[in-house]
Design an enzyme around this catalytic site. Structure first.
Site, mmCIF file in Angstrom:
data_model
loop_
_atom_site.group_PDB
_atom_site.id
_atom_site.type_symbol
_atom_site.label_atom_id
_atom_site.label_comp_id
_atom_site.label_asym_id
_atom_site.label_seq_id
_atom_site.Cartn_x
_atom_site.Cartn_y
_atom_site.Cartn_z
ATOM 1 N N GLY A 15 79.092 -5.724 20.749
ATOM 2 C CA GLY A 15 79.893 -5.120 19.687
ATOM 3 C C GLY A 15 79.856 -5.878 18.378
ATOM 4 O O GLY A 15 78.850 -6.500 18.033
ATOM 5 N N GLY A 73 66.730 -2.625 2.577
ATOM 6 C CA GLY A 73 67.449 -2.113 1.409
ATOM 7 C C GLY A 73 67.532 -0.594 1.416
ATOM 8 O O GLY A 73 68.621 -0.015 1.314
ATOM 9 N N ALA A 74 66.370 0.053 1.547
ATOM 10 C CA ALA A 74 66.350 1.526 1.515
ATOM 11 C C ALA A 74 67.165 2.101 2.669
ATOM 12 O O ALA A 74 67.935 3.062 2.494
ATOM 13 C CB ALA A 74 64.911 2.025 1.584
ATOM 14 N N GLY A 76 62.569 -0.451 5.255
ATOM 15 C CA GLY A 76 63.024 -1.545 4.391
ATOM 16 C C GLY A 76 64.529 -1.648 4.544
ATOM 17 O O GLY A 76 65.236 -0.630 4.509
ATOM 18 N N GLY A 83 75.140 -7.139 18.971
ATOM 19 C CA GLY A 83 74.363 -6.256 19.841
ATOM 20 C C GLY A 83 75.252 -5.515 20.813
ATOM 21 O O GLY A 83 76.246 -4.903 20.421
ATOM 22 N N GLY A 117 70.973 -2.117 12.565
ATOM 23 C CA GLY A 117 71.831 -3.020 11.791
ATOM 24 C C GLY A 117 72.082 -2.460 10.395
ATOM 25 O O GLY A 117 73.196 -2.537 9.869
ATOM 26 N N ASP A 118 71.041 -1.895 9.797
ATOM 27 C CA ASP A 118 71.186 -1.320 8.448
ATOM 28 C C ASP A 118 72.138 -0.131 8.467
ATOM 29 O O ASP A 118 72.947 0.057 7.549
ATOM 30 C CB ASP A 118 69.819 -0.866 7.923
ATOM 31 C CG ASP A 118 68.814 -2.008 7.872
ATOM 32 O OD1 ASP A 118 69.239 -3.149 7.626
ATOM 33 O OD2 ASP A 118 67.612 -1.756 8.086
ATOM 34 N N GLU A 169 65.138 -9.278 1.369
ATOM 35 C CA GLU A 169 63.744 -8.817 1.320
ATOM 36 C C GLU A 169 63.264 -8.581 -0.112
ATOM 37 O O GLU A 169 62.199 -8.011 -0.315
ATOM 38 C CB GLU A 169 63.580 -7.531 2.154
ATOM 39 C CG GLU A 169 63.663 -7.785 3.650
ATOM 40 C CD GLU A 169 63.371 -6.556 4.500
ATOM 41 O OE1 GLU A 169 63.390 -5.420 3.983
ATOM 42 O OE2 GLU A 169 63.137 -6.743 5.698
#
Ligand code: RIB
Length: 297
Positions: A216, A40-41, A38, A213, A242-243, A136
């Site tokens: 950079g 968020g997590a 997720g 990506g 990304g997270d 999300e």
């Protein structure tokens, strides 16, 4: 200073496949794991691992206590995660031999947050604290309004991108974090360069982190335009990269690092993340990131 992250919590069902399944095809996977994910997590865990004080606002199903244990062990305050009737959110992730993925999401509890829950989770928040949101969960506009009233700063990662919902929210945001595809969708352009130009023209006061990506990351803001090249590594699984970038760069910005230092820390963390399998499971520790950066000098 605390960062309150209103974010999804998913059970990621990860299938390793030779190629992404084609229409009408039945494909046998060579391996399977269920891991915590997720956006968020993942971002909360990355923030905590990078040393930020983070309180996660979200919801899961009643039977998924293991999620609270895992997030708590990573250093996330889980006291504002509700346990509701019905299923937690989950993702079905195909991962092919080239490290490409395809994801189907079921929002589950992530879409059953109430304004009361969000308001009470932000009760102790105030000036100097941050609110972070992705796309999300429900409740984004309500949470941003509460944060604004309290004088908090707002960071927004509109992923997955839903243009009609994201656009009206950007006026309430201090820091926007988008990848090139999201930026092109948001600005109705067809190249990253065009998207960057439109973002600069339309939102001159906004701080923007635009991830590109292998090319950079670009920072756009009052300090001008800065570029951080990506670190070259052999990718195994890009899920959660990304997270991880967002967690590590935001934690650095919150501790008064310059945008350039923050991008460098985020880029190093996401480079390490893609060398490992899974989303939250592949987020590195701060000492690992610092060691990696020293090796790059
Ligand atoms: O950004 C990666 C995440 O997207 C995965 O963990 C999956 O749950 C989806 O939300």
């Amino acid at each position: 200073m605390t960062i309150y992250n209103l974010g999804s919590i998913n059970l990621d069902h990860l299938y390793q496949v030779d190629h992404l399944v084609r229409p009408g095809e039945t494909l046998t996977s060579s391996d399977f794991q269920t891991v915590l994910g997720g956006k968020g997590a993942n971002q909360s865990i990355a923030l905590a691992k990078a040393g930020a004080q983070v309180c996660h606002i979200g919801a899961i199903g009643r039977s998924d206590d293991w999620v609270l244990d895992l997030m708590g062990t990573a250093g996330v305050d889980t006291s504002a995660i509700a346990q509701l009737e019905g299923a937690s959110g989950h993702a079905i992730i195909q991962l092919d031999r080239e490290a490409e993925n395809a994801i189907i999401l079921f929002p589950g509890a992530n879409h059953r947050l109430t304004e009361d829950h969000i308001r009470s989770a932000l009760n102790g928040a105030g000036k100097g604290d941050w609110l972070l949101l992705q796309h999300e969960t429900n409740g984004l506009a309500e949470a941003m309004n509460i944060a604004r009233q309290k004088g908090m700063k707002v960071a927004y990662n509109p992923a997955p991108m839903v243009v009609t919902e994201a656009r009206p929210l950007i006026d309430k945001v201090d820091l926007l974090i988008v990848n090139e595809v999201e930026a092109m969708d948001l600005t109705a352009t067809s190249t990253a360069e065009q998207a960057e130009a439109v973002l600069r023209a339309d939102y001159p006061q906004l701080q923007i982190l635009l991830t590109l990506g292998k090319a950079g990351v670009v920072y756009l803001g009052p300090e001008g335009r800065l570029h951080q090249p990506a670190f070259m590594v052999k990718a195994v699984d890009t899920t959660g990269a990304g997270d991880t970038f967002i967690g590590f760069s935001l934690a650095a910005l919150m501790s008064d690092a310059s945008p350039k230092q923050a991008m460098r820390q985020g880029a190093a963390a996401s480079a390490l993340c893609v060398t490992r399998l899974g989303a939250s499971t592949s987020i590195p520790s701060l000492p690992e990131v610092e060691r990696f950066l020293t090796q790059q000098e």
